[in-house]
Scaffold this motif. Structure first.
Motif, mmCIF file in Angstrom:
data_model
loop_
_atom_site.group_PDB
_atom_site.id
_atom_site.type_symbol
_atom_site.label_atom_id
_atom_site.label_comp_id
_atom_site.label_asym_id
_atom_site.label_seq_id
_atom_site.Cartn_x
_atom_site.Cartn_y
_atom_site.Cartn_z
ATOM 1 N N HIS A 1 -2.786 2.553 -4.150
ATOM 2 C CA HIS A 1 -2.180 1.383 -4.780
ATOM 3 C C HIS A 1 -1.814 1.710 -6.222
ATOM 4 C CE1 HIS A 1 -3.331 -1.300 -1.452
ATOM 5 N NE2 HIS A 1 -4.452 -0.599 -1.418
ATOM 6 N N ASP B 1 -8.007 4.851 -1.294
ATOM 7 C CA ASP B 1 -8.476 3.833 -2.236
ATOM 8 C C ASP B 1 -9.768 4.244 -2.934
ATOM 9 O OD1 ASP B 1 -6.303 2.426 -1.417
ATOM 10 O OD2 ASP B 1 -7.402 0.815 -0.424
ATOM 11 N N HIS C 1 -15.721 3.479 -0.705
ATOM 12 C CA HIS C 1 -14.798 2.362 -0.464
ATOM 13 C C HIS C 1 -14.934 1.919 0.988
ATOM 14 C CE1 HIS C 1 -11.261 -0.145 -0.502
ATOM 15 N NE2 HIS C 1 -10.700 0.589 0.450
ATOM 16 N N THR D 1 0.836 -1.196 0.000
ATOM 17 C CA THR D 1 0.000 0.000 0.000
ATOM 18 C C THR D 1 0.868 1.242 0.000
ATOM 19 O OG1 THR D 1 -1.688 -1.197 1.245
ATOM 20 C CG2 THR D 1 -1.829 1.207 1.256
ATOM 21 N N GLY E 1 -11.975 2.286 -6.276
ATOM 22 C CA GLY E 1 -11.856 1.424 -5.116
ATOM 23 C C GLY E 1 -12.887 0.303 -5.088
#
Length: 213
Positions: A192, A151, A132, A13, A159
């Motif tokens: 990410h 995210d 998310h 991450t 996400g």
């Protein structure tokens, strides 16, 4: 202001360290690999003024306690995820086999609502961007043209919404109402993968294009 992307933890991450020439810094989403992260901060002589969490999923909080203890830095999380830091079922680490259960102490400060916030030497705009997870937030630094979105929005993707508290319609509303309102040149530093820009995602992201962009 400078910032560094550092993939950490079991899911690699993206943690971000935002810092200034005077050494003041904040850490966003310290997801794991605490020794590596602390070593870099100490080598760069960064004074960590806060730990900011875009949300409290396990892969974003794995090194929270280590960094908080080492640098006496307060932790900020949205109030909707106040209980998630200490609960593996809520933060997701208790839902997957083979994942070490993650638990941290309570946050020191809780975010609620939107607007400008001053944290140490830093000023940013907080946007509530749920979907998310219910307490997802994005930290926008307008002077530097970058939003740390966790995210919510990725390069070519969005996400996932199949974890507790996730909801796809809410996520897409967050993206359209909040993130896509930012200037096209805004850098999206997400949780990410590679960074992107708002303009690039408007043009190429199939999830966004499918909604009329």
């Amino acid at each position: 202001m400078k910032w560094k992307q550092m993939p950490l933890g079991p899911l690699q991450t993206n943690c971000y360290i935002v810092y200034k020439e005077n050494g003041a810094g904040v850490v966003i989403d310290p997801g794991g690999d605490a020794v590596k992260l602390k070593q870099w901060l100490k080598e760069k002589e960064i004074t960590v003024q806060a730990i900011l969490l875009t949300h409290a999923h396990f892969d974003h909080i794995g090194a929270v306690e280590a960094v908080r203890t080492a640098f006496h830095a307060p932790v900020y999380v949205h109030t909707n995820e106040a209980a998630w830091l200490s609960d593996p079922q809520l933060n997701g680490s208790g839902l997957f086999s083979g994942i070490e259960q993650i638990s941290a102490g309570k946050a020191d400060n809780y975010l609620f609502g939107e607007g400008p916030v001053e944290i140490g030497d830093f000023e940013c705009q907080v946007y509530e961007t749920p979907g998310h997870s219910p307490g997802s937030v994005s930290f926008y630094f307008p002077k530097d043209g970058v939003v740390f979105s966790g995210d919510v929005l990725f390069s070519g993707g969005v996400g996932r919404t199949d974890l507790p508290g996730g909801e796809h319609g809410t996520l897409m509303k967050s993206i359209h109402d909040k993130l896509l309102s930012l200037p096209d040149e805004t850098i999206v530093a997400n949780g990410h993968g590679s960074v992107t820009t708002i303009g690039q995602e408007k043009e190429d992201n199939p999830f966004i294009n499918g909604f009329g962009w």
